[in-house]
Design a protein around this motif. Sequence first.
Motif, PDB file in Angstrom:
ATOM      1  N   ARG A 353      29.882  34.347  41.740  1.00  0.00           N
ATOM      2  CA  ARG A 353      29.575  35.071  40.502  1.00  0.00           C
ATOM      3  C   ARG A 353      30.647  36.086  40.134  1.00  0.00           C
ATOM      4  O   ARG A 353      30.403  37.037  39.399  1.00  0.00           O
ATOM      5  CB  ARG A 353      28.197  35.731  40.625  1.00  0.00           C
ATOM      6  CG  ARG A 353      27.087  34.713  40.408  1.00  0.00           C
ATOM      7  CD  ARG A 353      25.843  35.018  41.187  1.00  0.00           C
ATOM      8  NE  ARG A 353      24.836  33.962  40.946  1.00  0.00           N
ATOM      9  CZ  ARG A 353      24.862  32.776  41.540  1.00  0.00           C
ATOM     10  NH1 ARG A 353      25.826  32.491  42.395  1.00  0.00           N
ATOM     11  NH2 ARG A 353      23.945  31.850  41.273  1.00  0.00           N
ATOM     12  N   GLY A 354      31.840  35.880  40.675  1.00  0.00           N
ATOM     13  CA  GLY A 354      32.999  36.656  40.256  1.00  0.00           C
ATOM     14  C   GLY A 354      33.227  37.945  41.013  1.00  0.00           C
ATOM     15  O   GLY A 354      34.111  38.730  40.635  1.00  0.00           O
ATOM     16  N   ILE A 355      32.470  38.196  42.076  1.00  0.00           N
ATOM     17  CA  ILE A 355      32.645  39.419  42.859  1.00  0.00           C
ATOM     18  C   ILE A 355      33.689  39.154  43.943  1.00  0.00           C
ATOM     19  O   ILE A 355      33.668  38.105  44.596  1.00  0.00           O
ATOM     20  CB  ILE A 355      31.312  39.860  43.493  1.00  0.00           C
ATOM     21  CG1 ILE A 355      30.294  40.146  42.391  1.00  0.00           C
ATOM     22  CG2 ILE A 355      31.488  41.071  44.390  1.00  0.00           C
ATOM     23  CD1 ILE A 355      28.906  40.463  42.909  1.00  0.00           C
ATOM     24  N   THR A 356      34.604  40.097  44.128  1.00  0.00           N
ATOM     25  CA  THR A 356      35.653  39.910  45.127  1.00  0.00           C
ATOM     26  C   THR A 356      35.047  39.840  46.529  1.00  0.00           C
ATOM     27  O   THR A 356      33.939  40.338  46.775  1.00  0.00           O
ATOM     28  CB  THR A 356      36.669  41.062  45.087  1.00  0.00           C
ATOM     29  OG1 THR A 356      36.028  42.282  45.469  1.00  0.00           O
ATOM     30  CG2 THR A 356      37.260  41.206  43.689  1.00  0.00           C
ATOM     31  N   GLU A 357      35.789  39.257  47.460  1.00  0.00           N
ATOM     32  CA  GLU A 357      35.278  39.085  48.824  1.00  0.00           C
ATOM     33  C   GLU A 357      34.966  40.423  49.486  1.00  0.00           C
ATOM     34  O   GLU A 357      33.905  40.596  50.104  1.00  0.00           O
ATOM     35  CB  GLU A 357      36.290  38.312  49.668  1.00  0.00           C
ATOM     36  CG  GLU A 357      35.808  38.092  51.099  1.00  0.00           C
ATOM     37  CD  GLU A 357      36.797  37.290  51.932  1.00  0.00           C
ATOM     38  OE1 GLU A 357      36.568  37.169  53.146  1.00  0.00           O
ATOM     39  OE2 GLU A 357      37.799  36.798  51.356  1.00  0.00           O
ATOM     40  N   ASP A 358      35.899  41.396  49.367  1.00  0.00           N
ATOM     41  CA  ASP A 358      35.680  42.698  50.002  1.00  0.00           C
ATOM     42  C   ASP A 358      34.451  43.393  49.428  1.00  0.00           C
ATOM     43  O   ASP A 358      33.634  43.964  50.161  1.00  0.00           O
ATOM     44  CB  ASP A 358      36.907  43.592  49.824  1.00  0.00           C
ATOM     45  CG  ASP A 358      38.078  43.137  50.680  1.00  0.00           C
ATOM     46  OD1 ASP A 358      37.898  42.186  51.475  1.00  0.00           O
ATOM     47  OD2 ASP A 358      39.166  43.730  50.556  1.00  0.00           O
ATOM     48  N   GLU A 359      34.294  43.354  48.110  1.00  0.00           N
ATOM     49  CA  GLU A 359      33.141  43.996  47.479  1.00  0.00           C
ATOM     50  C   GLU A 359      31.854  43.256  47.830  1.00  0.00           C
ATOM     51  O   GLU A 359      30.803  43.884  48.031  1.00  0.00           O
ATOM     52  CB  GLU A 359      33.328  44.041  45.960  1.00  0.00           C
ATOM     53  CG  GLU A 359      32.169  44.670  45.185  1.00  0.00           C
ATOM     54  CD  GLU A 359      31.962  46.140  45.487  1.00  0.00           C
ATOM     55  OE1 GLU A 359      30.928  46.688  45.034  1.00  0.00           O
ATOM     56  OE2 GLU A 359      32.805  46.752  46.181  1.00  0.00           O
ATOM     57  N   ALA A 360      31.935  41.939  47.930  1.00  0.00           N
ATOM     58  CA  ALA A 360      30.757  41.161  48.300  1.00  0.00           C
ATOM     59  C   ALA A 360      30.285  41.522  49.710  1.00  0.00           C
ATOM     60  O   ALA A 360      29.084  41.668  49.964  1.00  0.00           O
ATOM     61  CB  ALA A 360      31.070  39.667  48.206  1.00  0.00           C
ATOM     62  N   ARG A 361      31.232  41.672  50.633  1.00  0.00           N
ATOM     63  CA  ARG A 361      30.860  42.070  51.995  1.00  0.00           C
ATOM     64  C   ARG A 361      30.178  43.438  51.988  1.00  0.00           C
ATOM     65  O   ARG A 361      29.167  43.648  52.662  1.00  0.00           O
ATOM     66  CB  ARG A 361      32.104  42.102  52.889  1.00  0.00           C
ATOM     67  CG  ARG A 361      32.696  40.746  53.197  1.00  0.00           C
ATOM     68  CD  ARG A 361      33.918  40.881  54.097  1.00  0.00           C
ATOM     69  NE  ARG A 361      34.568  39.596  54.308  1.00  0.00           N
ATOM     70  CZ  ARG A 361      34.256  38.751  55.285  1.00  0.00           C
ATOM     71  NH1 ARG A 361      33.277  39.058  56.116  1.00  0.00           N
ATOM     72  NH2 ARG A 361      34.887  37.606  55.418  1.00  0.00           N
ATOM     73  N   ARG A 362      30.718  44.374  51.226  1.00  0.00           N
ATOM     74  CA  ARG A 362      30.146  45.715  51.171  1.00  0.00           C
ATOM     75  C   ARG A 362      28.733  45.669  50.604  1.00  0.00           C
ATOM     76  O   ARG A 362      27.820  46.327  51.115  1.00  0.00           O
ATOM     77  CB  ARG A 362      31.028  46.624  50.313  1.00  0.00           C
ATOM     78  CG  ARG A 362      30.618  48.092  50.347  1.00  0.00           C
ATOM     79  CD  ARG A 362      31.294  48.875  49.244  1.00  0.00           C
ATOM     80  NE  ARG A 362      30.772  48.477  47.932  1.00  0.00           N
ATOM     81  CZ  ARG A 362      29.646  48.945  47.422  1.00  0.00           C
ATOM     82  NH1 ARG A 362      28.904  49.803  48.092  1.00  0.00           N
ATOM     83  NH2 ARG A 362      29.246  48.544  46.235  1.00  0.00           N
ATOM     84  N   LEU A 363      28.537  44.880  49.554  1.00  0.00           N
ATOM     85  CA  LEU A 363      27.230  44.805  48.915  1.00  0.00           C
ATOM     86  C   LEU A 363      26.171  44.208  49.838  1.00  0.00           C
ATOM     87  O   LEU A 363      25.019  44.670  49.861  1.00  0.00           O
ATOM     88  CB  LEU A 363      27.325  43.990  47.620  1.00  0.00           C
ATOM     89  CG  LEU A 363      28.034  44.657  46.442  1.00  0.00           C
ATOM     90  CD1 LEU A 363      28.182  43.667  45.289  1.00  0.00           C
ATOM     91  CD2 LEU A 363      27.276  45.902  45.982  1.00  0.00           C
ATOM     92  N   VAL A 364      26.551  43.196  50.611  1.00  0.00           N
ATOM     93  CA  VAL A 364      25.590  42.562  51.506  1.00  0.00           C
ATOM     94  C   VAL A 364      25.135  43.542  52.584  1.00  0.00           C
ATOM     95  O   VAL A 364      23.934  43.673  52.868  1.00  0.00           O
ATOM     96  CB  VAL A 364      26.191  41.293  52.140  1.00  0.00           C
ATOM     97  CG1 VAL A 364      25.279  40.770  53.244  1.00  0.00           C
ATOM     98  CG2 VAL A 364      26.390  40.216  51.077  1.00  0.00           C
TER      99      VAL A 364
END
Length: 409
Positions: A353-364
């Motif tokens: 959904r267009g979220i960067t890998e680093d930001e996705a890890r942080r969000l999870v």
Amino acid sequence: MTAPTQAPAAAPQTNAHIDPAAQVTGAGFVPVQTRSERPRSFDPEDFGAPTGREVNWKHTPVAQLKALFETSPVNDGVETTVSHTQYVRPALAHGAAPRGEFFTPEDIVSAVAWQGASDALHLSIPADEEVTEPIVVQIDGKGGRADAHLVIEAGRHSVSTVVLRHTGTAQYAQNVEIIVRDGAKLKLVTVQQWEDDAIHASAHQARVDRDAELTHIVVSLGGGIVRVNPNLELAGTGSEGYLYGLSFADSGQHLESQVYLHHKGAHTTGDVLYKGALNGASAHSVWIGDVLIGRDAVGTDSYEANRNLVLTEGARADSIPNLEIETGDIAGAGHASATGRFDDEQLFYLQARGITEDEARRLVVFGFLTEVIQRIGIPSVQDELLAAVEAELAAVDPQAVLGDREAAQ
């Protein structure tokens, strides 16, 4: 009532120190089978210094806790202030009610805290009063040793929230005695944001009376060794207990909670949820959850769960749930434990959904941890803790976080 400076009558009379893992009998050493059978005493000498082989110390770095195995000759390691002084009652000496109304130490550190704290801080919420703002007990470490005993008493049909906030550094042995009278609702949040060299071992014992409710929340983010052990007895018919916890262990940190929920009265409700994240080599968390549904606790509904997210190599989470049921007439009971790596499927979902890998890890990771914070229900405290979790996550190297597939290789 047993004199507060003496071991209770139920304590075994032997020439050996009390070993919580075994009792001395004519036949030799007989293992203690349940948490409720562990000996208790007000005298530290009855326990002896732990070796690390005892059931309640085997996951704890006992050598680093040695300073807490003896009372402090100079009890000046912390400074304590209370936000709402109108609820502070005269200090309680040994033998002064309600201190010791039901509290009895389960280990040597708790016994040391009992003996070393000649005066106990007493917070009392009057009957039928609703306190709209949280009562904050600020405990600032000043670098030395301290023994403390706190008594928090919620009067009949009162409603209140108490926040214990620990900062600075100290070697701190602490007891927290919690009494929730009939029909009262109390929320207790204990937050550990110590400096990296702090040592804190705390025993919380709570009794919840008829139709009363206690929500107990442990948040451990800072400190070298932090061991907060809640013991909650649902004594009255219709009483409710909710035990929640959150920890984030960094490299070199040991964060521990041994939880005991005793359903004693009929038609009681209990819910336990602890979550932890670990980042960095030698990060260590320990969760032991014991639930006892007693023979008179008919109609009980109880569940406990522990979830741990291991972010990097070298971190370790010990998770041990235990459930004992002495009656067949219950509404429901269960337990669960899970420790694992980062979920690659969640990462893929966010990246798609267009979220960067680093930001996705942080969000999870952030989403995993914030479930407990959201249960606090105090916006100012929640905002502060969410910011603290964000700061913890900012220190995590996203590329060092291992996913399920990487861990399997």
